[in-house]
Design an enzyme around this catalytic site. Sequence first.
Site, PDB file in Angstrom:
ATOM      1  N   SER A 253     -32.733  25.323 -21.011  1.00  0.00           N
ATOM      2  CA  SER A 253     -31.436  24.726 -21.291  1.00  0.00           C
ATOM      3  C   SER A 253     -31.555  23.421 -22.045  1.00  0.00           C
ATOM      4  O   SER A 253     -32.422  22.591 -21.775  1.00  0.00           O
ATOM      5  CB  SER A 253     -30.647  24.520 -19.996  1.00  0.00           C
ATOM      6  OG  SER A 253     -30.984  23.277 -19.438  1.00  0.00           O
ATOM      7  N   LYS A 254     -30.659  23.296 -23.009  1.00  0.00           N
ATOM      8  CA  LYS A 254     -30.620  22.110 -23.850  1.00  0.00           C
ATOM      9  C   LYS A 254     -30.395  20.878 -22.976  1.00  0.00           C
ATOM     10  O   LYS A 254     -30.954  19.828 -23.211  1.00  0.00           O
ATOM     11  CB  LYS A 254     -29.474  22.287 -24.855  1.00  0.00           C
ATOM     12  CG  LYS A 254     -29.363  21.200 -25.885  1.00  0.00           C
ATOM     13  CD  LYS A 254     -30.273  21.449 -27.072  1.00  0.00           C
ATOM     14  CE  LYS A 254     -30.248  20.300 -28.058  1.00  0.00           C
ATOM     15  NZ  LYS A 254     -31.253  19.284 -27.813  1.00  0.00           N
ATOM     16  N   ARG A 255     -29.572  21.069 -21.946  1.00  0.00           N
ATOM     17  CA  ARG A 255     -29.235  19.925 -21.105  1.00  0.00           C
ATOM     18  C   ARG A 255     -30.453  19.406 -20.345  1.00  0.00           C
ATOM     19  O   ARG A 255     -30.623  18.213 -20.134  1.00  0.00           O
ATOM     20  CB  ARG A 255     -28.108  20.293 -20.141  1.00  0.00           C
ATOM     21  CG  ARG A 255     -27.552  19.081 -19.499  1.00  0.00           C
ATOM     22  CD  ARG A 255     -26.085  19.136 -19.044  1.00  0.00           C
ATOM     23  NE  ARG A 255     -25.384  20.382 -19.156  1.00  0.00           N
ATOM     24  CZ  ARG A 255     -25.044  21.130 -18.105  1.00  0.00           C
ATOM     25  NH1 ARG A 255     -25.399  20.771 -16.891  1.00  0.00           N
ATOM     26  NH2 ARG A 255     -24.349  22.227 -18.278  1.00  0.00           N
ATOM     27  N   GLY A 257     -33.302  19.355 -21.471  1.00  0.00           N
ATOM     28  CA  GLY A 257     -34.276  18.831 -22.432  1.00  0.00           C
ATOM     29  C   GLY A 257     -35.507  19.708 -22.586  1.00  0.00           C
ATOM     30  O   GLY A 257     -36.585  19.219 -22.899  1.00  0.00           O
TER      31      GLY A 257
END
Length: 486
Positions: A253-255, A257
Amino acid sequence: MNEVRTRFAPSPTGYLHIGGLRTALYTYLIAKKNNGKFLLRIEDTDQDRFVEGATDVIYNTLKLVGLQHDEGPDIGGPYGPYTQSERKPIYLKYAKELIEKDGAYYCFCTKERLDKMRADATETKSDFGYDGHCRHLSQEEIEEKLNAGLPYVIRQKVPKTGTTSFEDELFGTITVDNNTLEDGILLKSDGMPTYNLANVIDDHLMKINPVVRGSEYLSSTPRYNLIYESFGWEIPQYIHLSPVMKEPGKKLSKRDGDASFDDFYKKGYLKDAILNYVALLGWSPGGDEEFFTLEELEKVFDTKGLSKSPAVFDVNKLRWMNGEYIKNLSLDKFHEMALPYYKEAELPEGMNLKRISSLIHGRTEVLNEIPDMVAFLNVLPEYESDLFIHKKSKTNLENSYENLTKAIEVLNDVEDWNEDTLHQVLFDLIAQLGVKNSLLLWPVRIAAAGKLVTPGGAIEILGLLGKDEAMRRLHIGLEILSDALE
Ligand code: GLU
């Protein structure tokens, strides 16, 4: 056999997902392995998702890791334009041709009608699928609506009976019942194609074969093949790649990182290490060797080593691999890469940074750990006296106090403060006292560093700190010991 031509076809979302990078890499390698061509195509027809600067991220990342394309928006080629938004007239032409070939139809359904159908489907907990309302409009009705300037989309006319099958190199034969396939939109009311249409037109016109992409497209590929068939075009070979997961069932997930190339690159993972690790996500070289440069991969890569089970991205393995890549850098190169991190650590003016680099080079796994590793050289950490107690070195509070006092005495007289002199003086003292090295060096190192684990030993740390700071710290160590002994 025709020339192998592969393409990487990212949508510009603003970052390059690790899975996307892997698709790019495999796609590139398949072309190279076969002396073919590797194309870059920008799939930007979803203008709602437009992100400023997003194509630059794609160009820059591919360039950085060395996946050089042979044709693409920035360098051109015989089958351009390679940016989908610039190909609008092409899609319209083919969409109309597909209508003539009975593979598609005009749909004038209003947003209100579709919204209502969608709402009804939600209510009855059934899957929303277009009901084919406009599939059977007469030619007159169509003409009339077109002449009246009504907005329309063009939908695929999927046969309602029979099955469609195709071969995927990894997943084998895939067969679906046509009645499960939706009359999906091919051309939107703004004249932009959907992926459903654009991928077929472009892959055909750009002579792509094999088509390599993520397995999320596996289930809709039969629909695309129906379009190839309507046009009488040859269906390409397909290689659908399994997803890259954080752990089974969980996406990167992008969140958190941990989804994009940049997330890792910015943390101080080396581009070559990332690319090497990514190559192993779902591909096995078949032997024990795990370290490959891009050039080596171009030679050894083989689609036979691809796996269809989801690949798990193991960040610890990447860390380890990155550490190995760092060890292989020359000291000069490592030093150059470490400099910004020293700056971040705000090390005192005049400290011998090159010496620090030589001490931490072999133990750095990720560059962004450097500030923490060297922070003790900037500020003496707060610590408790029990750090002086070390079973193996046979140190305790009493002998640490005693030996540190003696070390301070001899070090006080050192004028030429460098590692050689310090070594000489401390080892002379050790010889004179007739004790084990560590009995003296342990307390000196702890007092100088204020922490247990340090790059370099007592002598290197004293040398780096310089006499004033080193002596100040040794005295603090002595105080901590004396307080503890009271
Ligand atoms: N543009 C698609 C995406 O970014 C990839 C399509 C393809 O590889 O065919 O998901």
